[in-house]
Design a protein around this motif. Structure first.
Motif, PDB file in Angstrom:
ATOM      1  N   LEU A 144      49.013  28.423  73.510  1.00  0.00           N
ATOM      2  CA  LEU A 144      49.411  27.056  73.150  1.00  0.00           C
ATOM      3  C   LEU A 144      50.781  26.756  73.730  1.00  0.00           C
ATOM      4  O   LEU A 144      51.614  27.648  73.846  1.00  0.00           O
ATOM      5  CB  LEU A 144      49.502  26.901  71.627  1.00  0.00           C
ATOM      6  N   LYS A 145      50.988  25.478  74.086  1.00  0.00           N
ATOM      7  CA  LYS A 145      52.275  25.104  74.672  1.00  0.00           C
ATOM      8  C   LYS A 145      53.311  24.768  73.605  1.00  0.00           C
ATOM      9  O   LYS A 145      54.504  24.989  73.789  1.00  0.00           O
ATOM     10  CB  LYS A 145      52.092  23.902  75.603  1.00  0.00           C
ATOM     11  N   ASN A 146      52.851  24.197  72.508  1.00  0.00           N
ATOM     12  CA  ASN A 146      53.801  23.666  71.525  1.00  0.00           C
ATOM     13  C   ASN A 146      53.642  24.306  70.148  1.00  0.00           C
ATOM     14  O   ASN A 146      52.734  23.954  69.393  1.00  0.00           O
ATOM     15  CB  ASN A 146      53.602  22.149  71.394  1.00  0.00           C
ATOM     16  N   ILE A 147      54.527  25.256  69.875  1.00  0.00           N
ATOM     17  CA  ILE A 147      54.528  25.858  68.536  1.00  0.00           C
ATOM     18  C   ILE A 147      55.946  25.798  67.992  1.00  0.00           C
ATOM     19  O   ILE A 147      56.903  26.140  68.689  1.00  0.00           O
ATOM     20  CB  ILE A 147      54.050  27.319  68.573  1.00  0.00           C
ATOM     21  N   ILE A 162      47.446  21.278  71.452  1.00  0.00           N
ATOM     22  CA  ILE A 162      47.756  20.906  70.077  1.00  0.00           C
ATOM     23  C   ILE A 162      49.211  21.334  69.769  1.00  0.00           C
ATOM     24  O   ILE A 162      49.706  22.298  70.340  1.00  0.00           O
ATOM     25  CB  ILE A 162      46.769  21.623  69.135  1.00  0.00           C
ATOM     26  N   THR A 163      49.891  20.602  68.929  1.00  0.00           N
ATOM     27  CA  THR A 163      51.208  21.039  68.458  1.00  0.00           C
ATOM     28  C   THR A 163      51.027  21.708  67.100  1.00  0.00           C
ATOM     29  O   THR A 163      50.439  21.122  66.191  1.00  0.00           O
ATOM     30  CB  THR A 163      52.172  19.833  68.323  1.00  0.00           C
ATOM     31  N   LEU A 164      51.497  22.939  66.997  1.00  0.00           N
ATOM     32  CA  LEU A 164      51.403  23.672  65.734  1.00  0.00           C
ATOM     33  C   LEU A 164      52.777  23.731  65.104  1.00  0.00           C
ATOM     34  O   LEU A 164      53.760  24.111  65.733  1.00  0.00           O
ATOM     35  CB  LEU A 164      50.959  25.104  65.981  1.00  0.00           C
ATOM     36  N   LEU A 165      52.811  23.394  63.825  1.00  0.00           N
ATOM     37  CA  LEU A 165      54.051  23.439  63.086  1.00  0.00           C
ATOM     38  C   LEU A 165      53.813  24.319  61.858  1.00  0.00           C
ATOM     39  O   LEU A 165      53.056  23.927  60.968  1.00  0.00           O
ATOM     40  CB  LEU A 165      54.389  21.999  62.686  1.00  0.00           C
ATOM     41  N   LEU A 176      63.651  33.106  65.811  1.00  0.00           N
ATOM     42  CA  LEU A 176      62.495  32.226  65.653  1.00  0.00           C
ATOM     43  C   LEU A 176      61.973  31.753  66.999  1.00  0.00           C
ATOM     44  O   LEU A 176      60.775  31.618  67.178  1.00  0.00           O
ATOM     45  CB  LEU A 176      62.844  31.023  64.767  1.00  0.00           C
ATOM     46  N   SER A 177      62.884  31.532  67.966  1.00  0.00           N
ATOM     47  CA  SER A 177      62.373  31.063  69.258  1.00  0.00           C
ATOM     48  C   SER A 177      61.646  32.200  69.982  1.00  0.00           C
ATOM     49  O   SER A 177      60.692  31.958  70.713  1.00  0.00           O
ATOM     50  CB  SER A 177      63.463  30.400  70.105  1.00  0.00           C
ATOM     51  N   ASN A 178      62.078  33.443  69.762  1.00  0.00           N
ATOM     52  CA  ASN A 178      61.305  34.584  70.291  1.00  0.00           C
ATOM     53  C   ASN A 178      59.904  34.621  69.683  1.00  0.00           C
ATOM     54  O   ASN A 178      58.917  34.866  70.374  1.00  0.00           O
ATOM     55  CB  ASN A 178      61.988  35.918  69.965  1.00  0.00           C
ATOM     56  N   LEU A 179      59.887  34.399  68.383  1.00  0.00           N
ATOM     57  CA  LEU A 179      58.620  34.394  67.645  1.00  0.00           C
ATOM     58  C   LEU A 179      57.713  33.278  68.195  1.00  0.00           C
ATOM     59  O   LEU A 179      56.516  33.482  68.428  1.00  0.00           O
ATOM     60  CB  LEU A 179      58.932  34.164  66.157  1.00  0.00           C
ATOM     61  N   GLU A 180      58.296  32.110  68.407  1.00  0.00           N
ATOM     62  CA  GLU A 180      57.539  30.985  68.967  1.00  0.00           C
ATOM     63  C   GLU A 180      56.974  31.346  70.344  1.00  0.00           C
ATOM     64  O   GLU A 180      55.805  31.086  70.626  1.00  0.00           O
ATOM     65  CB  GLU A 180      58.436  29.738  69.085  1.00  0.00           C
ATOM     66  N   ASP A 181      57.801  31.972  71.187  1.00  0.00           N
ATOM     67  CA  ASP A 181      57.339  32.331  72.534  1.00  0.00           C
ATOM     68  C   ASP A 181      56.180  33.320  72.493  1.00  0.00           C
ATOM     69  O   ASP A 181      55.202  33.188  73.233  1.00  0.00           O
ATOM     70  CB  ASP A 181      58.496  32.924  73.354  1.00  0.00           C
ATOM     71  N   LYS A 182      56.313  34.326  71.624  1.00  0.00           N
ATOM     72  CA  LYS A 182      55.235  35.321  71.502  1.00  0.00           C
ATOM     73  C   LYS A 182      53.934  34.656  71.075  1.00  0.00           C
ATOM     74  O   LYS A 182      52.854  34.942  71.593  1.00  0.00           O
ATOM     75  CB  LYS A 182      55.621  36.363  70.441  1.00  0.00           C
ATOM     76  N   LEU A 183      54.053  33.767  70.093  1.00  0.00           N
ATOM     77  CA  LEU A 183      52.859  33.080  69.582  1.00  0.00           C
ATOM     78  C   LEU A 183      52.223  32.183  70.639  1.00  0.00           C
ATOM     79  O   LEU A 183      51.007  32.109  70.751  1.00  0.00           O
ATOM     80  CB  LEU A 183      53.220  32.228  68.356  1.00  0.00           C
ATOM     81  N   LYS A 184      53.076  31.497  71.414  1.00  0.00           N
ATOM     82  CA  LYS A 184      52.556  30.607  72.462  1.00  0.00           C
ATOM     83  C   LYS A 184      51.692  31.406  73.431  1.00  0.00           C
ATOM     84  O   LYS A 184      50.632  30.959  73.855  1.00  0.00           O
ATOM     85  CB  LYS A 184      53.704  29.953  73.233  1.00  0.00           C
ATOM     86  N   GLU A 185      52.168  32.597  73.756  1.00  0.00           N
ATOM     87  CA  GLU A 185      51.431  33.437  74.687  1.00  0.00           C
ATOM     88  C   GLU A 185      50.119  33.917  74.061  1.00  0.00           C
ATOM     89  O   GLU A 185      49.052  33.806  74.654  1.00  0.00           O
ATOM     90  CB  GLU A 185      52.319  34.614  75.068  1.00  0.00           C
ATOM     91  N   LEU A 186      50.227  34.429  72.838  1.00  0.00           N
ATOM     92  CA  LEU A 186      49.043  34.991  72.179  1.00  0.00           C
ATOM     93  C   LEU A 186      47.982  33.947  71.862  1.00  0.00           C
ATOM     94  O   LEU A 186      46.783  34.205  71.966  1.00  0.00           O
ATOM     95  CB  LEU A 186      49.451  35.695  70.880  1.00  0.00           C
ATOM     96  N   LEU A 187      48.422  32.769  71.431  1.00  0.00           N
ATOM     97  CA  LEU A 187      47.469  31.730  71.037  1.00  0.00           C
ATOM     98  C   LEU A 187      47.136  30.787  72.193  1.00  0.00           C
ATOM     99  O   LEU A 187      46.311  29.887  72.042  1.00  0.00           O
ATOM    100  CB  LEU A 187      48.017  30.915  69.851  1.00  0.00           C
ATOM    101  N   ILE A 238      48.879  17.099  65.798  1.00  0.00           N
ATOM    102  CA  ILE A 238      49.879  17.989  65.198  1.00  0.00           C
ATOM    103  C   ILE A 238      49.255  18.653  63.976  1.00  0.00           C
ATOM    104  O   ILE A 238      48.893  17.977  63.008  1.00  0.00           O
ATOM    105  CB  ILE A 238      51.135  17.192  64.768  1.00  0.00           C
ATOM    106  N   GLY A 239      49.069  19.965  64.033  1.00  0.00           N
ATOM    107  CA  GLY A 239      48.513  20.716  62.905  1.00  0.00           C
ATOM    108  C   GLY A 239      49.641  21.387  62.137  1.00  0.00           C
ATOM    109  O   GLY A 239      50.534  21.977  62.739  1.00  0.00           O
ATOM    110  N   ILE A 240      49.611  21.285  60.825  1.00  0.00           N
ATOM    111  CA  ILE A 240      50.698  21.867  60.032  1.00  0.00           C
ATOM    112  C   ILE A 240      50.154  22.798  58.949  1.00  0.00           C
ATOM    113  O   ILE A 240      49.104  22.548  58.353  1.00  0.00           O
ATOM    114  CB  ILE A 240      51.604  20.779  59.407  1.00  0.00           C
ATOM    115  N   ALA A 241      50.877  23.885  58.714  1.00  0.00           N
ATOM    116  CA  ALA A 241      50.448  24.856  57.700  1.00  0.00           C
ATOM    117  C   ALA A 241      51.613  25.756  57.335  1.00  0.00           C
ATOM    118  O   ALA A 241      52.472  26.040  58.166  1.00  0.00           O
ATOM    119  CB  ALA A 241      49.300  25.699  58.230  1.00  0.00           C
TER     120      ALA A 241
END
Ligand code: G3H
Length: 255
Positions: free
Chosen positions: A22-25, A239-242, A9-20, A217-220
């Motif tokens: 964003l600092k906080n996912i 923004i923080t994405l959760l 999951l932390s790999n997934l978070e890192d990939k998303l941070k780069e693609l989107l 904080i956006g949640i979905a």
């Protein structure tokens, strides 16, 4: 095992941070589209984030919807933070009490031993009626408080689902689709680039206010919300994405 899953999951978070960009996912395991209990995990995680960032005397803004209702449900009872005021960020929506922002604000205020104010204005009210209501001191002062929100927690929805929930006419639903609306949050419909396609006729937080709030904080949850989330990520890069794993993986597919 569990450790492997966390690392995944932390790999997934890192990939998303780069693609989107964003600092906080933060990604919660599971896919809400297949397991509805994932929403409780999102609620628990969001509660933790709120308690981490909120300070004494802060104004906490919230929105409506089933995801936000879970945040209220999962929020632990706490009196560690003093004099919190909880406010619905925008006017009401729909017919169900549990998912009304007013009700969610009251529930979260109870959990945090704080106060709340209610916004007695339905969504999509006519312009004239809205102008009349705005002349009441009680409503004016509430709108002023909304402009001072310190922490905003909001649900991210699909444009089509929300248009239906808000009983928009077939004509408007067609326009939204034709113009590429994919996302709805705090009364706005956005295309995938985070550009406004339409705004609900209600009062409260506007996009400019949104951009100046200290902590958002956006949640979905759910793979179905992937595009809706991509759109919101374009609004602010702090923004923080959760989100859940289902949404996270689908975002990777879409980008
Ligand atoms: O505006 C978006 C909605 O709040 C999302 O609603 O949590 O019921 O999917 P939901």
């Amino acid at each position: 095992g569990f450790i492997y899953q966390l690392k995944g999951l932390s790999n997934l978070e890192d990939k998303l941070k780069e693609l989107l960009n964003l600092k906080n996912i933060f990604v919660v395991p599971g896919n809400f589209d297949k397991d509805e209990y994932i929403l409780s995990d999102i609620g628990k995680e969001a509660s933790k984030h709120i308690l981490n960032v909120i300070k004494d005397n802060n104004i906490l803004g919230i929105t409506g919807g089933t995801t936000m209702a879970k945040v209220a449900e999962e929020m632990p009872k706490s009196n560690s933070i003093k004099d919190i005021l909880v406010l619905p960020a925008r006017g009401g929506i729909g017919k169900s009490l549990e998912t009304q922002s007013n009700n969610i604000a009251a529930n979260i205020a109870y959990k945090l031993d704080g106060k709340y104010k209610l916004l007695h204005i339905p969504d999509n009210i006519g312009k004239e009626a809205l102008d009349t209501l705005m002349q009441f001191d009680e409503i004016k002062s509430l709108i002023d408080s909304i402009k001072k929100i310190d922490v905003l927690v909001f649900g991210i929805g699909r444009s089509d689902t929300m248009a239906e929930r808000r009983n928009l006419s077939k004509d408007i639903i067609d326009i939204l689709e034709k113009e590429g609306a994919v996302s709805e949050a705090f009364g706005y419909y956005f295309n995938i680039n985070g550009e406004i396609i339409r705004e609900s006729n209600t009062v409260g937080l506007n996009l400019e206010d949104f951009k100046s709030i200290r902590n958002v904080i956006g949640i979905a949850a759910g793979a179905q919300k992937a595009e809706a989330i991509i759109a919101i990520a374009a609004l602010r890069n702090d923004i923080t994405l959760l989100i859940d794993e289902g949404a996270a993986k689908e975002i990777l597919n879409k980008i």
